[in-house]
Design a protein around this motif. Structure first.
Motif, PDB file in Angstrom:
ATOM      1  N   ILE A 134     -11.939  29.812 -60.247  1.00  0.00           N
ATOM      2  CA  ILE A 134     -11.598  28.417 -60.544  1.00  0.00           C
ATOM      3  C   ILE A 134     -12.359  27.927 -61.770  1.00  0.00           C
ATOM      4  N   ILE A 135     -13.647  28.279 -61.859  1.00  0.00           N
ATOM      5  CA  ILE A 135     -14.472  27.867 -63.002  1.00  0.00           C
ATOM      6  C   ILE A 135     -13.949  28.482 -64.296  1.00  0.00           C
ATOM      7  N   ILE A 136     -13.595  29.776 -64.250  1.00  0.00           N
ATOM      8  CA  ILE A 136     -13.086  30.456 -65.445  1.00  0.00           C
ATOM      9  C   ILE A 136     -11.768  29.836 -65.907  1.00  0.00           C
ATOM     10  N   ALA A 137     -10.862  29.585 -64.955  1.00  0.00           N
ATOM     11  CA  ALA A 137      -9.569  28.985 -65.302  1.00  0.00           C
ATOM     12  C   ALA A 137      -9.756  27.591 -65.876  1.00  0.00           C
ATOM     13  N   PHE A 138     -10.657  26.822 -65.275  1.00  0.00           N
ATOM     14  CA  PHE A 138     -10.930  25.461 -65.766  1.00  0.00           C
ATOM     15  C   PHE A 138     -11.529  25.508 -67.173  1.00  0.00           C
ATOM     16  N   ALA A 139     -12.428  26.467 -67.424  1.00  0.00           N
ATOM     17  CA  ALA A 139     -13.018  26.619 -68.758  1.00  0.00           C
ATOM     18  C   ALA A 139     -11.937  26.885 -69.799  1.00  0.00           C
ATOM     19  N   GLY A 140     -10.931  27.671 -69.410  1.00  0.00           N
ATOM     20  CA  GLY A 140      -9.823  27.942 -70.326  1.00  0.00           C
ATOM     21  C   GLY A 140      -9.058  26.680 -70.687  1.00  0.00           C
ATOM     22  N   VAL A 141      -8.809  25.828 -69.698  1.00  0.00           N
ATOM     23  CA  VAL A 141      -8.111  24.564 -69.956  1.00  0.00           C
ATOM     24  C   VAL A 141      -8.940  23.678 -70.885  1.00  0.00           C
ATOM     25  N   VAL A 142     -10.245  23.620 -70.641  1.00  0.00           N
ATOM     26  CA  VAL A 142     -11.134  22.798 -71.463  1.00  0.00           C
ATOM     27  C   VAL A 142     -11.118  23.269 -72.912  1.00  0.00           C
ATOM     28  N   ILE A 143     -11.210  24.582 -73.141  1.00  0.00           N
ATOM     29  CA  ILE A 143     -11.211  25.117 -74.502  1.00  0.00           C
ATOM     30  C   ILE A 143      -9.881  24.828 -75.193  1.00  0.00           C
ATOM     31  N   CYS A 144      -8.770  25.034 -74.486  1.00  0.00           N
ATOM     32  CA  CYS A 144      -7.444  24.756 -75.041  1.00  0.00           C
ATOM     33  C   CYS A 144      -7.327  23.300 -75.475  1.00  0.00           C
ATOM     34  N   THR A 145      -7.969  22.426 -74.710  1.00  0.00           N
ATOM     35  CA  THR A 145      -7.809  20.988 -74.920  1.00  0.00           C
ATOM     36  C   THR A 145      -8.807  20.422 -75.916  1.00  0.00           C
ATOM     37  N   VAL A 146     -10.091  20.686 -75.686  1.00  0.00           N
ATOM     38  CA  VAL A 146     -11.161  20.057 -76.486  1.00  0.00           C
ATOM     39  C   VAL A 146     -11.119  20.487 -77.943  1.00  0.00           C
TER      40      VAL A 146
END
Length: 301
Positions: A134-146
């Motif tokens: 879950i943490i890894i997937a969330f980190a991916g969303v954050v990088i894509c967005t930020v």
């Protein structure tokens, strides 16, 4: 401790998640098309009315029979209330009050909320591998967005509260659907949420003075008709059938992580290919992390 979900065909679950990711991922593009003539409330009213109509026909034909069963019926009603009714209100207003990039990050935390609620209120064991995925997937969303050129911070507290409400509602929905699925089958659960959603959003649409103008606009062009039918049949009816089914067979935190982040991945790719969204190294790295998190969750499933 509650019993673990029964073993199901792995290939079937994989195929279902592929369809779920594709349909929900493409829903962003279909919604963009529908927004050219309709308001968000009109879209919600029509798409859930289409889904409700399908299930009402099945009920009238005797294919679905919903009975009040003591103890579990409250979870069935709670499921329909949480999603799509309450969740959509929080999400729609939250997105309207903040930026798209902010809302994407908030919504991506729903698998985290599902995991926390499961441990706190539903006596579910926490697996460190699931937490990591879950943490890894969330980190991916954050990088894509930020790191996207379109990233902004609006700083509207009321919008953040609305998105927080969407997170809480989304997390609770996964568990209430899972509990309802212990007694009711997938058709019954999805029928209830579709009918409740159809009534709820059409009442709001009528109260806001839209009348039935939205339904007329649906037939203004083939493109508009296809978009609305895609949202109603594929994204509301079929996708919730699939999601409620996997929630009845898998741990909610795992199912939510796989479905939410595979949907995000497809949404990002379709946005780049069809809507001209910005892309770069952040897209590649973000998607790689998101897909890794989904893959780790699927292994634990």
């Amino acid at each position: 401790m509650i019993e673990e979900k029964t073993t199901v065909n792995k290939s079937l679950i994989f195929v279902l998640f592929v369809f779920l990711g594709l349909f929900w991922g493409m829903s962003f593009f279909a919604t963009t098309v529908a927004l050219e003539l309709l308001t968000p409330i009109q879209i919600l009213a029509i798409r859930w009315a289409v889904s409700a109509l399908i299930f009402l026909v099945l009920i009238a034909a005797g294919k679905i029979k919903i009975k009040i069963k003591k103890g579990s019926f409250r979870f069935l009603l709670l499921t329909g209330l949480l999603q799509p009714c309450v969740y959509s209100i929080f999400e729609t207003n939250g997105i309207a009050m903040t930026s798209t990039s902010e809302s994407s990050i908030f919504i991506a935390t729903i698998p985290c909320a599902t995991l926390i609620f499961g441990a706190a209120f539903f006596n579910r064991k926490v697996n460190y591998k699931v937490v990591l995925s879950i943490i890894i997937a969330f980190a991916g969303v954050v990088i894509c967005t930020v790191f996207s050129p379109d990233f902004t911070l609006s700083g509207k507290g009321s919008g953040y509260l609305m998105l927080l409400g969407a997170i809480v509602t989304g997390g609770l929905y996964s568990h209430s659907s899972s509990k309802a699925g212990e007694t009711y089958n997938t058709l019954e659960v999805t029928a209830v949420i579709s009918i409740m959603g159809g009534i709820f959003f059409n009442v709001i649409s009528l109260a806001k003075g839209y009348g039935f103008s939205g339904y007329a606009a649906c037939f203004s062009s083939a493109r508009m008709t296809f978009s609305v039918l895609f949202l109603g049949v594929c994204c509301s009816c079929l996708c919730y059938l699939i999601f409620n089914y996997v929630l009845s067979k898998m741990k909610p935190a795992i199912a939510t992580n796989i479905s939410a982040n595979s949907t995000t991945a497809v949404g990002v790719i379709s946005g780049v290919l069809f809507a001209g969204d910005p892309s770069g190294w952040f897209t590649i790295v973000g998607l790689a992390l998101t897909i890794t998190g989904v893959w780790l969750s699927s292994r634990e499933a």
